[in-house]
Design an enzyme around this catalytic site. Structure first.
Site, PDB file in Angstrom:
ATOM      1  N   PRO A   2       0.872  -0.929  -0.533  1.00  0.00           N
ATOM      2  CG  PRO A   2      -0.617  -1.782   1.488  1.00  0.00           C
ATOM      3  CD  PRO A   2       0.011  -2.663   0.940  1.00  0.00           C
ATOM      4  CD  GLU A   3       3.777   2.740  -4.008  1.00  0.00           C
ATOM      5  OE1 GLU A   3       3.943   3.621  -4.515  1.00  0.00           O
ATOM      6  OE2 GLU A   3       4.535   2.001  -4.778  1.00  0.00           O
TER       7      GLU A   3
END
Length: 272
Positions: A2-3
């Site tokens: 998850p960015e």
DNA sequence: ATGGGCACCTGGCTGC
DNA sequence: TGCAGCCAGGTGCCCA
């Protein structure tokens, strides 16, 4: 992980179900995350009302009447909202059960994520207080990036991945933004022109915005609050495309390793 | 101060 | 089929 786009998608997905709800119970199945989940977390949270769900960089901040939760999804984490009675699967480490009958469920196979509780301002926490400006805010601009790159000999890709300098951009979006700005990822940061750094700033904002719109990028584990994957993977120009033709010029995309991470780039579009 | 390398962890894939 | 080796979205910390 998850960015930023995946964390923001998660935030938007979970916030409506959490806001103004009271916490009825907390179920901790696995305390061994990046930092141990506090033993007394259920006692700290139960009975509290949730005020807001914010994001700072890749951290989610869940503000309560007294104190806040700081949640990070690590490399493989996800947060979903589901009926509290849904049977837990392997790696479903923690549930926050709400008075609505729904629960916020934290899953993370690799356990690089964390769930922390703080009293006082979470932005002042040790993990958060030295973070760079938010990339989608006006303060993050070409002038800022130029100032940060001045005198820095590290490769521009490494600069984009340094959370004291730029936040929200991880391994996928670093490669993608550099491609969009047509910059060689190996170029020392201090060798880039003002024009290139302004273009890079715009490319970062653009790729993050488009990825949020697509619900993020799912490579393996990531799912949003309702369990759906993100659809930005189809829009990637270089990430995990080595050997495939560049979407702009048909040259084969190449892969190299920088700081033990894969970097993808087009040698033609991103030549020095 | 800066930059590089390692560690934390599980799972999936490849190749022998 | 089994197993070793390698790779994966992050980032704090240690060392030069």
């Amino acid at each position: 992980m998850p960015e930023l786009p995946e964390v923001e998608t998660t935030r938007r997905g979970i916030a409506p179900s959490l806001k103004q709800r009271s916490i009825r119970a907390v179920v901790v199945r696995e305390r061994r995350l990046r930092w141990p989940v506090p033993r007394n977390l259920p006692a700290l949270l139960t009975g509290q009302r949730i005020r807001t769900v914010r994001r700072r960089a890749k951290y989610l901040l869940i503000d309560l009447q007294r104190g806040s939760l700081i949640v990070h999804l690590g490399m493989s984490g996800s947060l979903r909202v589901l009926p509290a009675t849904t049977p837990a699967q392997t790696h479903d480490h923690l549930d926050i059960v709400l008075d609505s009958g729904l629960a916020l469920r934290f899953s993370d196979p690799r356990r690089f994520g964390c769930v922390l509780f703080v009293t006082g301002d979470p932005l002042a926490h040790k993990l958060l207080h030295r973070l760079a400006p938010e990339p989608l805010q006006a303060r993050f601009n070409g002038d800022y990036l130029q100032q940060v790159c001045r005198g820095r000999r590290a490769a521009i890709k490494a600069v984009l991945m340094n959370s004291r300098l730029v936040v929200g951009v991880g391994n996928i979006y670093a490669s993608e933004a550099l491609f969009r700005a047509r910059i060689d990822p190996c170029r020392p940061a201090n060798k880039l022109s003002s024009q290139q750094l302004h273009a890079l700033t715009r490319a970062i904002k653009q790729v993050l915005t488009l990825a949020i719109r697509a619900g993020g990028t799912t490579l393996r584990d990531y799912v949003g609050a309702n369990g759906d994957p993100g659809y930005f993977r189809q829009k990637l120009y270089v990430y995990e495309r080595s050997g495939k033709p560049c979407r702009r010029c048909r040259t084969a995309i190449r892969q190299l390793t920088q700081a033990q991470r894969s970097t993808y780039y087009c040698p033609t579009c991103q030549g020095s």
